[in-house]
Motif scaffolding. Structure first.
Motif, PDB file in Angstrom:
ATOM      1  N   VAL A  28       0.836  -1.206   0.000  1.00 55.43           N
ATOM      2  CA  VAL A  28       0.000   0.000   0.000  1.00 55.43           C
ATOM      3  C   VAL A  28       0.875   1.263   0.000  1.00 55.43           C
ATOM      4  CG1 VAL A  28      -1.672   1.335   1.365  1.00 55.43           C
ATOM      5  CG2 VAL A  28      -2.041  -1.113   0.973  1.00 55.43           C
ATOM      6  N   GLU A  29       1.954   1.256   0.760  1.00 53.94           N
ATOM      7  CA  GLU A  29       2.867   2.404   0.756  1.00 53.94           C
ATOM      8  C   GLU A  29       3.449   2.637  -0.629  1.00 53.94           C
ATOM      9  OE1 GLU A  29       5.827   1.905   3.804  1.00 53.94           O
ATOM     10  OE2 GLU A  29       4.367   2.156   5.418  1.00 53.94           O
ATOM     11  N   GLN A  30       3.821   1.555  -1.312  1.00 55.39           N
ATOM     12  CA  GLN A  30       4.356   1.676  -2.666  1.00 55.39           C
ATOM     13  C   GLN A  30       3.300   2.236  -3.608  1.00 55.39           C
ATOM     14  OE1 GLN A  30       3.553  -0.700  -5.453  1.00 55.39           O
ATOM     15  NE2 GLN A  30       4.885   0.459  -6.796  1.00 55.39           N
ATOM     16  N   LEU A  31       2.059   1.796  -3.441  1.00 57.36           N
ATOM     17  CA  LEU A  31       0.973   2.331  -4.259  1.00 57.36           C
ATOM     18  C   LEU A  31       0.801   3.826  -4.032  1.00 57.36           C
ATOM     19  CD1 LEU A  31      -1.842  -0.373  -3.897  1.00 57.36           C
ATOM     20  CD2 LEU A  31      -0.360   0.027  -5.868  1.00 57.36           C
ATOM     21  N   GLU A  32       0.756   4.210  -2.764  1.00 57.66           N
ATOM     22  CA  GLU A  32       0.503   5.609  -2.426  1.00 57.66           C
ATOM     23  C   GLU A  32       1.651   6.533  -2.818  1.00 57.66           C
ATOM     24  OE1 GLU A  32      -0.385   5.200   1.736  1.00 57.66           O
ATOM     25  OE2 GLU A  32      -2.539   4.992   1.353  1.00 57.66           O
ATOM     26  N   SER A  77       2.966   4.364  -7.351  1.00 61.87           N
ATOM     27  CA  SER A  77       2.064   3.913  -8.414  1.00 61.87           C
ATOM     28  C   SER A  77       0.915   4.871  -8.691  1.00 61.87           C
ATOM     29  CB  SER A  77       1.502   2.532  -8.069  1.00 61.87           C
ATOM     30  OG  SER A  77       2.545   1.607  -7.936  1.00 61.87           O
ATOM     31  N   ILE A  78       0.252   5.335  -7.656  1.00 62.27           N
ATOM     32  CA  ILE A  78      -0.888   6.231  -7.853  1.00 62.27           C
ATOM     33  C   ILE A  78      -0.448   7.581  -8.423  1.00 62.27           C
ATOM     34  CG2 ILE A  78      -2.761   7.481  -6.692  1.00 62.27           C
ATOM     35  CD1 ILE A  78      -3.032   4.954  -4.883  1.00 62.27           C
ATOM     36  N   LEU A 137      -1.669   8.974 -12.059  1.00 65.85           N
ATOM     37  CA  LEU A 137      -2.362  10.258 -12.208  1.00 65.85           C
ATOM     38  C   LEU A 137      -1.646  11.176 -13.199  1.00 65.85           C
ATOM     39  CD1 LEU A 137      -3.422  10.867  -8.508  1.00 65.85           C
ATOM     40  CD2 LEU A 137      -4.899  10.205 -10.430  1.00 65.85           C
ATOM     41  N   THR A 138      -0.329  11.121 -13.222  1.00 63.11           N
ATOM     42  CA  THR A 138       0.443  11.888 -14.205  1.00 63.11           C
ATOM     43  C   THR A 138       0.134  11.410 -15.615  1.00 63.11           C
ATOM     44  OG1 THR A 138       2.218  12.300 -12.630  1.00 63.11           O
ATOM     45  CG2 THR A 138       2.787  12.483 -14.962  1.00 63.11           C
ATOM     46  N   ALA A 174      -7.702  -0.103  -9.646  1.00 63.60           N
ATOM     47  CA  ALA A 174      -8.057  -0.863 -10.847  1.00 63.60           C
ATOM     48  C   ALA A 174      -8.948  -0.021 -11.761  1.00 63.60           C
ATOM     49  CB  ALA A 174      -8.753  -2.159 -10.456  1.00 63.60           C
ATOM     50  N   SER A 175      -9.872   0.719 -11.181  1.00 66.23           N
ATOM     51  CA  SER A 175     -10.743   1.590 -11.965  1.00 66.23           C
ATOM     52  C   SER A 175      -9.934   2.692 -12.659  1.00 66.23           C
ATOM     53  CB  SER A 175     -11.809   2.200 -11.058  1.00 66.23           C
ATOM     54  OG  SER A 175     -12.621   3.084 -11.774  1.00 66.23           O
ATOM     55  N   LEU A 176      -8.971   3.259 -11.944  1.00 65.05           N
ATOM     56  CA  LEU A 176      -8.112   4.294 -12.532  1.00 65.05           C
ATOM     57  C   LEU A 176      -7.328   3.741 -13.716  1.00 65.05           C
ATOM     58  CD1 LEU A 176      -6.766   7.112 -12.509  1.00 65.05           C
ATOM     59  CD2 LEU A 176      -5.163   6.209 -10.794  1.00 65.05           C
ATOM     60  N   TYR A 177      -6.729   2.561 -13.554  1.00 65.57           N
ATOM     61  CA  TYR A 177      -5.980   1.943 -14.652  1.00 65.57           C
ATOM     62  C   TYR A 177      -6.892   1.643 -15.831  1.00 65.57           C
ATOM     63  CZ  TYR A 177      -2.092   1.260 -11.396  1.00 65.57           C
ATOM     64  OH  TYR A 177      -1.068   1.438 -10.510  1.00 65.57           O
ATOM     65  N   HIS A 178      -8.119   1.211 -15.541  1.00 66.69           N
ATOM     66  CA  HIS A 178      -9.077   0.939 -16.609  1.00 66.69           C
ATOM     67  C   HIS A 178      -9.420   2.219 -17.366  1.00 66.69           C
ATOM     68  CE1 HIS A 178     -12.326  -1.035 -18.705  1.00 66.69           C
ATOM     69  NE2 HIS A 178     -13.110  -0.032 -18.369  1.00 66.69           N
ATOM     70  N   GLU A 179      -9.684   3.296 -16.637  1.00 64.87           N
ATOM     71  CA  GLU A 179      -9.990   4.590 -17.276  1.00 64.87           C
ATOM     72  C   GLU A 179      -8.845   5.038 -18.180  1.00 64.87           C
ATOM     73  OE1 GLU A 179     -11.044   7.733 -14.537  1.00 64.87           O
ATOM     74  OE2 GLU A 179     -12.133   6.293 -13.282  1.00 64.87           O
ATOM     75  N   ILE A 180      -7.633   4.947 -17.661  1.00 65.35           N
ATOM     76  CA  ILE A 180      -6.463   5.369 -18.434  1.00 65.35           C
ATOM     77  C   ILE A 180      -6.334   4.521 -19.695  1.00 65.35           C
ATOM     78  CG2 ILE A 180      -3.937   5.474 -18.460  1.00 65.35           C
ATOM     79  CD1 ILE A 180      -4.143   6.117 -15.402  1.00 65.35           C
ATOM     80  N   SER A 181      -6.457   3.217 -19.537  1.00 65.70           N
ATOM     81  CA  SER A 181      -6.311   2.302 -20.680  1.00 65.70           C
ATOM     82  C   SER A 181      -7.378   2.560 -21.736  1.00 65.70           C
ATOM     83  CB  SER A 181      -6.389   0.851 -20.210  1.00 65.70           C
ATOM     84  OG  SER A 181      -5.364   0.572 -19.309  1.00 65.70           O
ATOM     85  N   GLU A 182      -8.618   2.712 -21.297  1.00 68.01           N
ATOM     86  CA  GLU A 182      -9.711   2.958 -22.236  1.00 68.01           C
ATOM     87  C   GLU A 182      -9.501   4.268 -23.002  1.00 68.01           C
ATOM     88  OE1 GLU A 182     -12.779   1.225 -22.970  1.00 68.01           O
ATOM     89  OE2 GLU A 182     -11.560  -0.400 -22.159  1.00 68.01           O
TER      90      GLU A 182
END
Length: 94
Positions: free
Chosen positions: A15-19, A22-23, A27-28, A75-83
């Motif tokens: 979670v620390e790595q995500l925050e 990754s996140i 977002l960038t 997962a939703s963020l990655y999906h939005e970006i990919s789409e």
């Protein structure tokens, strides 16, 4: 099998790595893709790696509901970006 304290340590590090990494990185990329850009090969490989890590973490995370919302949102963020990146790619080919 991991002990409960091992699981918490692994999940906390994840979670620390995500925050921290990754996140913010996602977002960038989202800003760039929202402006009409596409994903490059390195970004695609990075997302594939993150999704693979998330799949590996799921067995542990299902026992810790406090983290499931974060993973679902990511997962939703990655999906939005990919789409959106795919739409941009298709628009560029027209």
């Amino acid at each position: 099998m991991y002990s409960s304290s091992d699981e918490i340590g692994i999940i906390t590090a994840y979670v620390e790595q995500l925050e921290k990494e990754s996140i913010p990185y996602a977002l960038t990329i989202k800003k760039r893709v929202s402006a009409g850009d596409t994903l490059n090969e390195i970004e695609i490989m990075h997302f594939e790696q993150l999704l693979s890590e998330a799949r590996m973490m799921m067995p542990m995370l299902k026992h810790h509901s406090e983290y499931q919302k974060l993973i679902a949102e990511l997962a939703s963020l990655y999906h939005e970006i990919s789409e959106e990146a795919l739409r941009n790619e298709l628009n560029k080919k027209k």
